[in-house]
Design a protein around this motif. Sequence first.
Motif, PDB file in Angstrom:
ATOM      1  N   GLN A 150      -8.350  11.876   7.852  1.00 36.14           N
ATOM      2  CA  GLN A 150      -8.596  11.076   6.672  1.00 36.14           C
ATOM      3  C   GLN A 150      -7.281  10.515   6.147  1.00 36.14           C
ATOM      4  OE1 GLN A 150     -10.050  13.209   3.259  1.00 36.14           O
ATOM      5  NE2 GLN A 150      -8.736  14.983   3.603  1.00 36.14           N
ATOM      6  N   VAL A 151      -7.377   9.392   5.414  1.00 34.52           N
ATOM      7  CA  VAL A 151      -6.222   8.735   4.830  1.00 34.52           C
ATOM      8  C   VAL A 151      -6.595   8.294   3.421  1.00 34.52           C
ATOM      9  CG1 VAL A 151      -4.512   6.892   5.076  1.00 34.52           C
ATOM     10  CG2 VAL A 151      -5.598   7.842   7.115  1.00 34.52           C
ATOM     11  N   PHE A 152      -5.672   8.477   2.491  1.00 36.22           N
ATOM     12  CA  PHE A 152      -5.872   7.989   1.130  1.00 36.22           C
ATOM     13  C   PHE A 152      -4.796   6.958   0.830  1.00 36.22           C
ATOM     14  CE2 PHE A 152      -4.783   8.185  -3.427  1.00 36.22           C
ATOM     15  CZ  PHE A 152      -6.006   7.841  -3.976  1.00 36.22           C
ATOM     16  N   GLY A 153      -5.195   5.892   0.125  1.00 38.24           N
ATOM     17  CA  GLY A 153      -4.216   4.851  -0.158  1.00 38.24           C
ATOM     18  C   GLY A 153      -4.359   4.240  -1.540  1.00 38.24           C
ATOM     19  N   ILE A 154      -3.236   3.752  -2.035  1.00 40.40           N
ATOM     20  CA  ILE A 154      -3.207   2.956  -3.263  1.00 40.40           C
ATOM     21  C   ILE A 154      -2.920   1.523  -2.846  1.00 40.40           C
ATOM     22  CG2 ILE A 154      -2.067   2.554  -5.471  1.00 40.40           C
ATOM     23  CD1 ILE A 154      -1.067   5.496  -5.300  1.00 40.40           C
ATOM     24  N   LYS A 155      -3.828   0.625  -3.151  1.00 38.65           N
ATOM     25  CA  LYS A 155      -3.610  -0.785  -2.885  1.00 38.65           C
ATOM     26  C   LYS A 155      -3.164  -1.437  -4.188  1.00 38.65           C
ATOM     27  CE  LYS A 155      -5.884  -5.038  -1.313  1.00 38.65           C
ATOM     28  NZ  LYS A 155      -7.159  -5.643  -0.876  1.00 38.65           N
ATOM     29  N   PHE A 156      -1.884  -1.816  -4.242  1.00 35.41           N
ATOM     30  CA  PHE A 156      -1.373  -2.485  -5.427  1.00 35.41           C
ATOM     31  C   PHE A 156      -1.875  -3.921  -5.477  1.00 35.41           C
ATOM     32  CE2 PHE A 156       1.585   0.947  -4.646  1.00 35.41           C
ATOM     33  CZ  PHE A 156       1.847   1.440  -5.917  1.00 35.41           C
ATOM     34  N   LYS A 157      -2.051  -4.441  -6.653  1.00 34.31           N
ATOM     35  CA  LYS A 157      -2.388  -5.852  -6.788  1.00 34.31           C
ATOM     36  C   LYS A 157      -1.261  -6.694  -6.211  1.00 34.31           C
ATOM     37  CE  LYS A 157      -5.639  -6.405 -10.582  1.00 34.31           C
ATOM     38  NZ  LYS A 157      -5.883  -7.033 -11.896  1.00 34.31           N
ATOM     39  N   ALA A 158      -1.575  -7.907  -5.807  1.00 31.51           N
ATOM     40  CA  ALA A 158      -0.513  -8.832  -5.399  1.00 31.51           C
ATOM     41  C   ALA A 158       0.443  -8.971  -6.580  1.00 31.51           C
ATOM     42  CB  ALA A 158      -1.111 -10.185  -5.034  1.00 31.51           C
ATOM     43  N   GLY A 159       1.689  -8.597  -6.387  1.00 33.23           N
ATOM     44  CA  GLY A 159       2.656  -8.585  -7.480  1.00 33.23           C
ATOM     45  C   GLY A 159       2.731  -7.261  -8.202  1.00 33.23           C
ATOM     46  N   GLY A 160       1.747  -6.386  -8.013  1.00 35.81           N
ATOM     47  CA  GLY A 160       1.656  -5.151  -8.775  1.00 35.81           C
ATOM     48  C   GLY A 160       2.666  -4.082  -8.415  1.00 35.81           C
ATOM     49  N   PHE A 161       3.291  -4.190  -7.250  1.00 40.16           N
ATOM     50  CA  PHE A 161       4.297  -3.188  -6.890  1.00 40.16           C
ATOM     51  C   PHE A 161       5.668  -3.526  -7.469  1.00 40.16           C
ATOM     52  CE2 PHE A 161       7.275  -1.136  -3.788  1.00 40.16           C
ATOM     53  CZ  PHE A 161       6.925   0.176  -4.084  1.00 40.16           C
ATOM     54  N   PHE A 162       5.856  -4.773  -7.880  1.00 41.15           N
ATOM     55  CA  PHE A 162       7.170  -5.202  -8.371  1.00 41.15           C
ATOM     56  C   PHE A 162       7.678  -4.355  -9.541  1.00 41.15           C
ATOM     57  CE2 PHE A 162       9.898  -7.751 -11.122  1.00 41.15           C
ATOM     58  CZ  PHE A 162      10.914  -8.106 -10.241  1.00 41.15           C
ATOM     59  N   HIS A 220       0.832  -1.198   0.000  1.00 45.05           N
ATOM     60  CA  HIS A 220       0.000   0.000   0.000  1.00 45.05           C
ATOM     61  C   HIS A 220       0.873   1.256   0.000  1.00 45.05           C
ATOM     62  CE1 HIS A 220      -4.059  -1.720   1.073  1.00 45.05           C
ATOM     63  NE2 HIS A 220      -3.271  -2.746   1.379  1.00 45.05           N
ATOM     64  N   TYR A 221       0.448   2.229  -0.769  1.00 47.82           N
ATOM     65  CA  TYR A 221       1.049   3.570  -0.739  1.00 47.82           C
ATOM     66  C   TYR A 221       0.045   4.440  -0.014  1.00 47.82           C
ATOM     67  CZ  TYR A 221       3.422   7.739  -2.777  1.00 47.82           C
ATOM     68  OH  TYR A 221       4.114   8.913  -2.988  1.00 47.82           O
ATOM     69  N   VAL A 222       0.397   4.890   1.196  1.00 48.71           N
ATOM     70  CA  VAL A 222      -0.544   5.569   2.083  1.00 48.71           C
ATOM     71  C   VAL A 222      -0.174   7.042   2.232  1.00 48.71           C
ATOM     72  CG1 VAL A 222      -1.535   5.613   4.404  1.00 48.71           C
ATOM     73  CG2 VAL A 222      -0.961   3.424   3.332  1.00 48.71           C
ATOM     74  N   ILE A 223      -1.149   7.911   2.032  1.00 50.57           N
ATOM     75  CA  ILE A 223      -0.961   9.354   2.185  1.00 50.57           C
ATOM     76  C   ILE A 223      -1.718   9.831   3.413  1.00 50.57           C
ATOM     77  CG2 ILE A 223      -1.303  11.625   1.166  1.00 50.57           C
ATOM     78  CD1 ILE A 223       0.700  10.041  -0.388  1.00 50.57           C
ATOM     79  N   GLU A 224      -0.981  10.349   4.393  1.00 51.79           N
ATOM     80  CA  GLU A 224      -1.560  10.899   5.612  1.00 51.79           C
ATOM     81  C   GLU A 224      -0.539  11.871   6.209  1.00 51.79           C
ATOM     82  OE1 GLU A 224      -3.626   9.404   9.800  1.00 51.79           O
ATOM     83  OE2 GLU A 224      -2.458   7.993   8.603  1.00 51.79           O
ATOM     84  N   PRO A 225      -0.980  12.994   6.733  1.00 53.62           N
ATOM     85  CA  PRO A 225      -0.027  13.956   7.289  1.00 53.62           C
ATOM     86  C   PRO A 225       0.956  13.320   8.266  1.00 53.62           C
ATOM     87  CG  PRO A 225      -2.214  14.912   7.242  1.00 53.62           C
ATOM     88  CD  PRO A 225      -2.375  13.464   6.846  1.00 53.62           C
ATOM     89  N   ALA A 226       2.247  13.496   8.000  1.00 56.75           N
ATOM     90  CA  ALA A 226       3.353  13.016   8.846  1.00 56.75           C
ATOM     91  C   ALA A 226       3.499  11.498   8.871  1.00 56.75           C
ATOM     92  CB  ALA A 226       3.195  13.527  10.282  1.00 56.75           C
ATOM     93  N   LEU A 227       2.657  10.771   8.135  1.00 53.21           N
ATOM     94  CA  LEU A 227       2.730   9.309   8.162  1.00 53.21           C
ATOM     95  C   LEU A 227       2.785   8.706   6.762  1.00 53.21           C
ATOM     96  CD1 LEU A 227       0.124   8.552  10.992  1.00 53.21           C
ATOM     97  CD2 LEU A 227       2.612   8.337  11.148  1.00 53.21           C
ATOM     98  N   THR A 228       2.980   9.515   5.741  1.00 56.08           N
ATOM     99  CA  THR A 228       3.005   9.019   4.372  1.00 56.08           C
ATOM    100  C   THR A 228       4.158   8.047   4.172  1.00 56.08           C
ATOM    101  OG1 THR A 228       1.941  10.963   3.427  1.00 56.08           O
ATOM    102  CG2 THR A 228       3.360   9.696   1.965  1.00 56.08           C
ATOM    103  N   ALA A 229       3.865   6.886   3.558  1.00 59.53           N
ATOM    104  CA  ALA A 229       4.887   5.861   3.314  1.00 59.53           C
ATOM    105  C   ALA A 229       4.321   4.795   2.391  1.00 59.53           C
ATOM    106  CB  ALA A 229       5.341   5.219   4.621  1.00 59.53           C
ATOM    107  N   ILE A 230       5.218   3.993   1.841  1.00 61.71           N
ATOM    108  CA  ILE A 230       4.837   2.780   1.124  1.00 61.71           C
ATOM    109  C   ILE A 230       5.033   1.624   2.094  1.00 61.71           C
ATOM    110  CG2 ILE A 230       5.419   1.229  -0.777  1.00 61.71           C
ATOM    111  CD1 ILE A 230       6.361   3.753  -2.316  1.00 61.71           C
ATOM    112  N   TYR A 231       3.983   0.856   2.312  1.00 62.77           N
ATOM    113  CA  TYR A 231       4.014  -0.217   3.300  1.00 62.77           C
ATOM    114  C   TYR A 231       3.981  -1.580   2.608  1.00 62.77           C
ATOM    115  CZ  TYR A 231       3.003   3.419   6.728  1.00 62.77           C
ATOM    116  OH  TYR A 231       3.067   4.554   7.515  1.00 62.77           O
TER     117      TYR A 231
END
Length: 270
Positions: free
Chosen positions: A90-102, A63-74
């Motif tokens: 509030q938090v916004f996130g990108i959930k990559f498919k399994a294998g999709g971040f590679f 997941h690529y998570v956007i949140e004040p002071a906590l933004t990171a790729i997990y």
Amino acid sequence: MTIDLGKPRGVLHPRLAHGEFLHARRTPSLALAGVVEHYWHVAWDLRGLPAQQQETLPHPNVHYVIEPALTAIYGVHTGRFVRLLEGKGQVFGIKFKAGGFFPFYDKPVSELRDRSLDPCQIFGDDAGGFEAEVLGATNVDIMVAAAERLLFTHLRNVDSNVARVSELVAGIAADRNLTSVDALAQQAKLTKRALQRLFNQYVGVSPKWVINRYRLHEAVAQMQAGVSVSWMELALTLGYFDQAHFIRDFRKLVGRSPAEYARAEGRLGD
């Protein structure tokens, strides 16, 4: 056009005791459908109310998570994810498919298991602009559009294994009768060792972990829906030799026994 995907799985407490809690999901464009599962947005308003703890059983996804002071790729989180919600946020996130971040990472995704990564290491200076755009957005569709631009700009060549492993993981999630690595290897026409290497490289966790996690998701969903669950039957389905070992592992992951969880959610198992 994006579509709201409705209720997610893996949320252990879908109803907050008080306050407002919203969870929306959107589909990616066709150009990014091979690497993105969906975009998600969580918002809460607990102003003047006690803080509340939210818990989830994560999926085998980055997941690529956007949140004040906590933004990171997990990377894939193997345990229970616990978050204390308070105030308004509030938090916004990108959930990559399994294998999709590679295709973006180009290294074994298992290196990110239970870890996080500064987005600048993947997306360079564009990461800061993307975060600012999301945090300043007035609605989810604007956030999704910003995410689409970022990912499309940085998407590299996608090899065939990305689609292959995504289909295997989707098959595990959909087929509740798929309960062993041997069966999955036979279905994929791979040796167990080759299957394990594929999952290590692209997914970040083992095929056995994925199978067990989705079967637990199924059990939790059934309890939340009021379906009577036989712990013995479920234990055997998951490959346990007895009910006691299943209950021990469920308690370790969820934080309480199956029966305790069912009662806490207003349901009763057998």
